[in-house]
Design a protein around this motif. Structure first.
Motif, mmCIF file in Angstrom:
data_model
loop_
_atom_site.group_PDB
_atom_site.id
_atom_site.type_symbol
_atom_site.label_atom_id
_atom_site.label_comp_id
_atom_site.label_asym_id
_atom_site.label_seq_id
_atom_site.Cartn_x
_atom_site.Cartn_y
_atom_site.Cartn_z
ATOM 1 N N LEU A 44 26.405 77.695 31.894
ATOM 2 C CA LEU A 44 25.173 76.906 31.827
ATOM 3 C C LEU A 44 25.386 75.625 31.040
ATOM 4 O O LEU A 44 24.874 74.553 31.393
ATOM 5 N N ALA A 45 26.119 75.739 29.937
ATOM 6 C CA ALA A 45 26.405 74.542 29.140
ATOM 7 C C ALA A 45 27.193 73.526 29.965
ATOM 8 O O ALA A 45 26.942 72.300 29.899
ATOM 9 N N SER A 46 28.147 74.025 30.769
ATOM 10 C CA SER A 46 28.940 73.124 31.607
ATOM 11 C C SER A 46 28.068 72.454 32.663
ATOM 12 O O SER A 46 28.158 71.240 32.912
ATOM 13 N N ILE A 47 27.190 73.241 33.286
ATOM 14 C CA ILE A 47 26.312 72.687 34.328
ATOM 15 C C ILE A 47 25.378 71.638 33.735
ATOM 16 O O ILE A 47 25.190 70.548 34.284
ATOM 17 N N SER A 48 24.763 71.996 32.573
ATOM 18 C CA SER A 48 23.825 71.073 31.942
ATOM 19 C C SER A 48 24.534 69.781 31.519
ATOM 20 O O SER A 48 24.034 68.666 31.743
ATOM 21 N N GLY A 49 25.737 69.903 30.916
ATOM 22 C CA GLY A 49 26.470 68.713 30.488
ATOM 23 C C GLY A 49 26.898 67.851 31.655
ATOM 24 O O GLY A 49 26.790 66.601 31.618
ATOM 25 N N SER A 50 27.376 68.494 32.725
ATOM 26 C CA SER A 50 27.817 67.735 33.901
ATOM 27 C C SER A 50 26.652 67.002 34.543
ATOM 28 O O SER A 50 26.780 65.838 34.977
ATOM 29 N N ALA A 51 25.482 67.654 34.608
ATOM 30 C CA ALA A 51 24.307 67.028 35.216
ATOM 31 C C ALA A 51 23.885 65.796 34.430
ATOM 32 O O ALA A 51 23.511 64.753 35.004
ATOM 33 N N GLN A 52 23.931 65.906 33.111
ATOM 34 C CA GLN A 52 23.530 64.760 32.287
ATOM 35 C C GLN A 52 24.512 63.601 32.414
ATOM 36 O O GLN A 52 24.115 62.418 32.456
ATOM 37 N N VAL A 53 25.831 63.895 32.490
ATOM 38 C CA VAL A 53 26.834 62.840 32.673
ATOM 39 C C VAL A 53 26.646 62.139 34.015
ATOM 40 O O VAL A 53 26.674 60.897 34.116
ATOM 41 N N LEU A 54 26.449 62.936 35.072
ATOM 42 C CA LEU A 54 26.247 62.356 36.406
ATOM 43 C C LEU A 54 24.980 61.506 36.445
ATOM 44 O O LEU A 54 24.927 60.446 37.063
ATOM 45 N N LYS A 55 23.953 61.973 35.776
ATOM 46 C CA LYS A 55 22.685 61.258 35.776
ATOM 47 C C LYS A 55 22.834 59.879 35.113
ATOM 48 O O LYS A 55 22.222 58.888 35.528
ATOM 49 N N GLN A 56 23.686 59.806 34.064
ATOM 50 C CA GLN A 56 23.848 58.550 33.335
ATOM 51 C C GLN A 56 24.881 57.609 33.988
ATOM 52 O O GLN A 56 24.782 56.383 33.876
ATOM 53 N N SER A 57 25.861 58.179 34.672
ATOM 54 C CA SER A 57 26.956 57.349 35.207
ATOM 55 C C SER A 57 26.756 56.926 36.647
ATOM 56 O O SER A 57 27.422 56.001 37.122
ATOM 57 N N LEU A 58 25.909 57.562 37.366
ATOM 58 C CA LEU A 58 25.716 57.252 38.781
ATOM 59 C C LEU A 58 24.362 56.582 38.998
ATOM 60 O O LEU A 58 23.409 56.820 38.262
ATOM 61 N N SER A 59 24.354 55.756 40.020
ATOM 62 C CA SER A 59 23.084 55.145 40.450
ATOM 63 C C SER A 59 22.474 56.067 41.488
ATOM 64 O O SER A 59 22.966 56.146 42.632
#
Length: 563
Positions: free
Chosen positions: A354-369
């Motif tokens: 869950l920590a990996s999923i949550s962290g990955s989602a936040q990174v993608l949200k900030q780095s992608l348009s």
């Protein structure tokens, strides 16, 4: 003030006094019977109004007068044995006079001495018999010798001696034979009298024992904690002990001779036995069922029914409500333990991904348009992973025992939690009333107990969406324990609301994991509460009525002074 002496009631020798009454009656009857009849047979050719009969009549009159005197003295007698000896020796003197006036040596009434000896043995046992035999021997021997040597006047005799000449040896033999007879009768009747008294005493002791046993059995039946009742062959109640009255709420007067169905409906026709009856005829069986008391309160009772030899049945029943609650708590504890082990496993297996999923989602949200729809999907992923993480945190609280045990004051814990709740949106339109003692010291985990109170406050707020009252109280108390007159000291916390309440059919499940009455609830809040209180060696009880509200009562062991 009266100066008349008060009668003395002989309380120590009541049986002896009763026998003395019979002796007085028999004395009069025998005096009249033996003297009258013997005189008639011996002097039937002589007129009964001759002066020679006056001594015999005088003896009868004296006997009657003495008996009347004895009867008058009866209620003033303090020593029954002394009174008995007085009458026995008086009888021996009367018998001696009777033997003298009816012929002396030739009298046929010397056997009256034997009656006096027998009376003494019956009244005064063997000792009294020997005293009477001794007195009779002295009186008879003296009379015969005085008569033989012509010392006594012959004018008072109603029978005059014939031409028979008695030798000194004949007189000695007559006296000795009578003395031997006196003492033989005294020995035999004394032995029989003592044996009779001994047997009567043994029977009396057994009678007393049976009476005590009956009283003890009655006491046990009346004071036992189990309800006991008996019914006859027509199923009508014939007895009802105190415990039965307490358990059912009915008195003996209300149920006596009433059908058993008036108290326990269809009990004798039940078939859901916890112990089946035998096939051959009426026999013992057990059954458990819900019973409604006279005041409407429901109890869970266990019944055992046994037949009686004389017909009918004896029914023993116990209130198993508390026992069933404990059984439910144990079952709930087993379920909680199993789920706790599951929660510990989930914490390790699920939390890291869950920590990996949550962290990955936040990174993608900030780095992608991302488009609006993709952005919305990323928000859902983040929100749901956070919700799952919170769920696992509750599982950990549920599974993790209180390990940070320390001396804490529940008043401080409660005040802190109440302050947090007052400042939260959940307390809107809720009036909070607090009444806490200053010192509620226990040994516990402050963080986990804060979680307990927070969960209960939230539970109350969810039940009062339109507002209401939340009452919080805390005090010290004692709980009675077997073999401990002082009882155990506990801290009692009461939390009650005026919300919608809980349906009665759902109260038993309220502490079960995943059970909830709200669509948005996880069903773990109250399960966590129960688990934490249990780990603190405490208890929690719930009372609720629909439309009136719900109350929780928590009891936690108070810290001992030496701790």
């Amino acid at each position: 003030m009266s100066l008349n002496p008060m009668p003395v009631q002989p309380t120590l020798h009541t049986p002896l006094m009763a026998r003395l009454k019979w002796l007085m009656v028999l004395r009069v009857v025998l005096a009249i019977l033996f003297i009258g009849i013997s005189s008639w047979f011996q002097f039937k050719q002589t007129s009964p109004i001759q002066p020679s009969f006056y001594p015999a009549y005088g003896i009868v009159i004296i006997t009657c007068l003495l008996t009347i005197l004895y009867a008058r003295l009866f209620k003033w007698v303090a020593d029954a044995r002394l009174f008995a000896y007085l009458q026995i020796f008086g009888d021996i003197l009367l018998i001696t006079a009777t033997v003298y006036v009816t012929g002396g040596i030739e009298s046929l009434l010397s056997f009256l001495y034997f009656l006096s000896i027998i009376s003494a043995s019956i009244l005064l046992n063997r000792t009294g018999g020997f005293y009477a035999a001794s007195a009779s021997s002295i009186a008879y021997g003296l009379l015969v010798n005085l008569d033989f040597y012509k010392v006594l006047p012959t004018g008072y005799k109603t029978i005059m001696a014939g031409n028979v000449e008695y030798e000194r040896g004949d007189i000695l033999a007559t006296v000795m034979l009578n003395i031997i007879g006196f003492f033989t009768v005294a020995f035999l009747t004394g032995y029989l009298a003592e044996r009779t008294v001994k047997i009567e005493k043994e029977l009396e002791e057994k009678k007393i024992d049976f009476k005590k046993l009956e009283e003890m059995n009655k006491y046990i039946v009346e004071n036992i904690n189990s309800g006991i009742l008996t019914i006859d062959e027509d199923s009508r109640i014939t007895s009802f002990n105190k415990a039965a009255e307490k358990i059912t709420g009915y008195s003996l007067e209300e149920v006596y001779n009433q059908s058993i169905d008036a108290v326990f409906t269809d009990l004798m026709n039940e078939h859901g036995y916890s112990m089946n009856p035998l096939d051959e005829g009426p026999s013992y069986f057990r059954i458990d069922k819900v019973f409604k008391k006279k005041d409407g309160k429901e109890l869970f009772l266990g019944f055992s029914v046994s037949p009686m030899k004389e017909g009918g049945h004896v029914i023993i029943f116990q209130d198993l409500t508390r026992l069933r609650d404990i059984e439910e708590q144990l079952k709930r504890g087993d379920r909680l333990k199993a789920l706790g082990e599951l929660a510990a496993g989930m914490a390790h297996e699920v939390r890291n991904p869950l920590a990996s999923i949550s962290g990955s989602a936040q990174v993608l949200k900030q780095s992608l348009s991302l488009s609006d729809e993709a952005q919305h999907l990323m928000d859902i992923i983040t929100r749901e992973t956070n919700r799952l993480n919170a769920l696992i945190t509750e599982f950990l609280l549920f599974a993790k025992p209180a390990v940070k045990m320390a001396k804490i004051n529940l008043s401080d814990i409660l005040n802190d939690t109440i302050g947090m709740f007052r400042n939260s949106p959940e307390s809107k339109n809720i009036e909070i009333q607090v009444k806490l003692d200053d010192s509620l010291v226990i040994n516990g985990d402050g963080g986990q107990l804060k979680q307990v109170f927070w969960n209960l406050f939230l539970n109350a707020s969810h039940a009062m969406l339109d507002g209401g009252q939340l009452k919080i109280g805390g005090h010290c108390s004692h709980i009675k324990q077997p073999f401990d007159s002082n009882g155990a000291k506990v801290v009692v916390i009461d939390i009650s609301d005026t919300g919608a309440g809980i349906p009665q059919d759902k109260i038993d499940k309220i502490f079960d994991p995943f059970f909830t009455t709200r669509d948005s609830g996880t069903g773990l809040g109250l399960a966590v509460v129960h688990r934490i209180i249990e780990n603190h060696k405490g208890t929690i009880e719930i009372r609720s009525r629909q439309g009136e509200g719900t109350s929780f009562k928590i009891r936690l062991p108070m810290m001992k002074s030496e701790d």
